[in-house]
Scaffold this motif. Structure first.
Motif, mmCIF file in Angstrom:
data_model
loop_
_atom_site.group_PDB
_atom_site.id
_atom_site.type_symbol
_atom_site.label_atom_id
_atom_site.label_comp_id
_atom_site.label_asym_id
_atom_site.label_seq_id
_atom_site.Cartn_x
_atom_site.Cartn_y
_atom_site.Cartn_z
ATOM 1 N N ASP A 8 101.043 104.525 79.812
ATOM 2 C CA ASP A 8 99.745 103.925 80.108
ATOM 3 C C ASP A 8 98.740 104.857 79.461
ATOM 4 O O ASP A 8 98.260 105.806 80.079
ATOM 5 N N GLY A 56 101.361 100.224 76.858
ATOM 6 C CA GLY A 56 100.493 99.187 77.389
ATOM 7 C C GLY A 56 99.494 98.704 76.362
ATOM 8 O O GLY A 56 98.979 99.471 75.553
ATOM 9 N N GLU A 93 98.914 94.964 79.622
ATOM 10 C CA GLU A 93 98.719 95.819 80.799
ATOM 11 C C GLU A 93 97.556 95.390 81.681
ATOM 12 O O GLU A 93 97.111 96.132 82.546
ATOM 13 N N ASP A 121 97.474 106.400 87.072
ATOM 14 C CA ASP A 121 97.986 106.242 85.708
ATOM 15 C C ASP A 121 99.512 106.235 85.677
ATOM 16 O O ASP A 121 100.126 105.450 84.955
ATOM 17 N N SER A 124 100.668 102.981 87.102
ATOM 18 C CA SER A 124 100.397 101.922 86.116
ATOM 19 C C SER A 124 101.473 101.906 85.035
ATOM 20 O O SER A 124 101.941 100.839 84.626
#
Length: 137
Positions: A8, A56, A93, A121, A124
């Motif tokens: 990410d 992402g 994403e 993060d 994610s």
């Protein structure tokens, strides 16, 4: 089989997630300062068998690319030159940060813990990787 590593990417921090060697489970690995990301990836891929990078792809609601795509594209070019033997795939994403935050709430983390952007993060990146595992097209 080898691991799949997901990123990410952010201009300040990058969340990283990885699969087990059987590519069944996606787990958060860490969050690194983006300035140190390339060094981290070179070291990690020299120590672990990684067969694919998932990065992402931020899109707006109308499917147009986000303004952060410029910095991500530059990073991908550098990554392809630095570690050319590992292919790269992109995964939409959108909503991963919101999903990560909701995951933190659902997990019972305190308000102070939920303010940890590095953890957001990392979560994610894990969600990006899970998305790929469920739909590897």
């Amino acid at each position: 089989m080898a691991r799949i590593l997901a990123l990410d990417y952010g201009t300040k921090r990058t969340g990283i997630a990885v699969t087990d060697e059987l590519q069944i489970i996606a787990s958060g690995l860490t969050t690194v300062n983006t300035k140190e990301l390339m060094s981290f990836l070179k070291t990690y891929t020299s120590e672990e068998n990684v067969e694919l990078f998932i990065i992402g792809e931020p899109k707006q609601m109308n499917y147009e690319v986000s303004e952060s795509e410029v910095s991500i594209t530059k990073f991908i070019t550098t990554l392809e030159k630095a570690i050319p033997h590992i292919p790269i795939k992109r995964i939409d994403e959108r909503f991963t940060s919101k999903m990560a935050f909701q995951t933190m709430i659902d997990s019972g983390l305190s308000k102070k813990q939920r303010q940890d952007k590095a953890l957001v993060d990392e979560i994610s990146a894990t969600i990006i990787l899970q998305s790929y595992l469920y739909n590897p097209s």
